[in-house]
Design an enzyme around this catalytic site. Structure first.
Site, PDB file in Angstrom:
ATOM      1  N   SER A 117     -64.073   3.095 -20.136  1.00 45.95           N
ATOM      2  CA  SER A 117     -64.907   2.571 -19.127  1.00 45.95           C
ATOM      3  C   SER A 117     -64.116   0.929 -19.279  1.00 45.95           C
ATOM      4  CB  SER A 117     -66.145   2.589 -19.021  1.00 45.95           C
ATOM      5  OG  SER A 117     -66.798   2.352 -17.785  1.00 45.95           O
ATOM      6  N   ASP A 169     -66.849  11.281 -11.224  1.00 44.02           N
ATOM      7  CA  ASP A 169     -67.459  10.021 -11.677  1.00 44.02           C
ATOM      8  C   ASP A 169     -68.033   9.084 -10.549  1.00 44.02           C
ATOM      9  OD1 ASP A 169     -67.772   7.783 -13.081  1.00 44.02           O
ATOM     10  OD2 ASP A 169     -65.876   7.865 -14.333  1.00 44.02           O
ATOM     11  N   HIS A 200     -68.952  10.611 -15.626  1.00 43.88           N
ATOM     12  CA  HIS A 200     -68.456   9.384 -16.296  1.00 43.88           C
ATOM     13  C   HIS A 200     -68.896  10.007 -17.625  1.00 43.88           C
ATOM     14  CE1 HIS A 200     -67.142   5.167 -16.609  1.00 43.88           C
ATOM     15  NE2 HIS A 200     -68.123   4.969 -17.372  1.00 43.88           N
TER      16      HIS A 200
END
Length: 220
Positions: A117, A169, A200
């Protein structure tokens, strides 16, 4: 400047390779440390894993709440409006870890940069601008936040790049992962892109793929 606080795990004494792995927003280095034994790397592979902790800063999209973050996120639109100056500061912090590993005797081509991320956005910036060839870039559930301003360095024009993304996600849409792949392909980079039926997060299949990829990069 001093290194950020970090967790270090060595799979064997006298490591000759290093993986520097950056966590995502609101987490810390402990987030990915448990993945090391799950990788089930072979006994003859001596790797030092480094999991830095991001500093705590106010994050605009979370109402200014102070939390661990590599940079501020100003807007959660599809492309993300981020504080690129802070991102560059974090990139410099990651580069200091690379330089420190070089000082510990690790060859640059045996240093892999990984990030999840937010951490992946920083990893992109560092891996593609670093003045020595690195061993690889692993970008997980992330996006290429600095693609419009990055100053590419030819030393890493052939860096192995592995990109993972969850099909479902809700935080970093899969389109952003694909957008990074397209940009890299257009600019002549060789990329392996994998999608997983997850949100995620990280899944078992992905851990197995990561292990195989690291072994391809780091085994003698």
């Amino acid at each position: 400047m001093a290194l950020l606080p970090a967790i270090e795990i060595e799979t064997k004494d006298n490591p000759d390779a290093t993986v520097i792995w950056l966590h995502g927003l609101g987490a810390d280095g402990h987030d990915f440390a448990p993945i090391v034994p799950e990788l089930q790397l072979p006994g003859n592979l001596a790797v030092r894993f480094i999991f830095p902790h991001a500093p705590s800063i106010p994050v605009t999209i979370n109402g200014g709440f102070v939390m661990p973050a590599w940079y501020d996120i100003l807007e959660m639109d599809i492309d993300r409006k981020v504080d690129t100056i802070q991102l560059q500061v974090s990139a410099d912090a990651l580069r200091r870890f690379i330089d420190n590993e070089r000082g510990r005797g690790i060859a640059s081509k045996r240093i892999v940069v990984a990030g999840f991320s937010q951490g992946g956005a920083v990893a992109y910036q560092v891996a593609l601008t670093h003045p020595e060839p690195l061993g690889g870039l692993l970008a997980m559930s992330t996006y290429f936040a600095t693609s419009d301003i990055i100053q590419l360095h030819p030393a890493n024009s052939e860096i192995p790049i592995e990109i993972h993304h969850g099909l479902h996600d809700p935080v970093v849409p899969v389109q952003l992962g694909k957008k990074a792949v397209k940009w890299l392909d257009t600019n002549g980079y060789s990329v392996t892109y994998r999608e997983y039926r997850m949100e995620h997060s990280v899944c078992a299949e992905q851990i197995a793929d990561t292990s195989s990829w690291l072994q391809e990069r780091l085994l003698p």
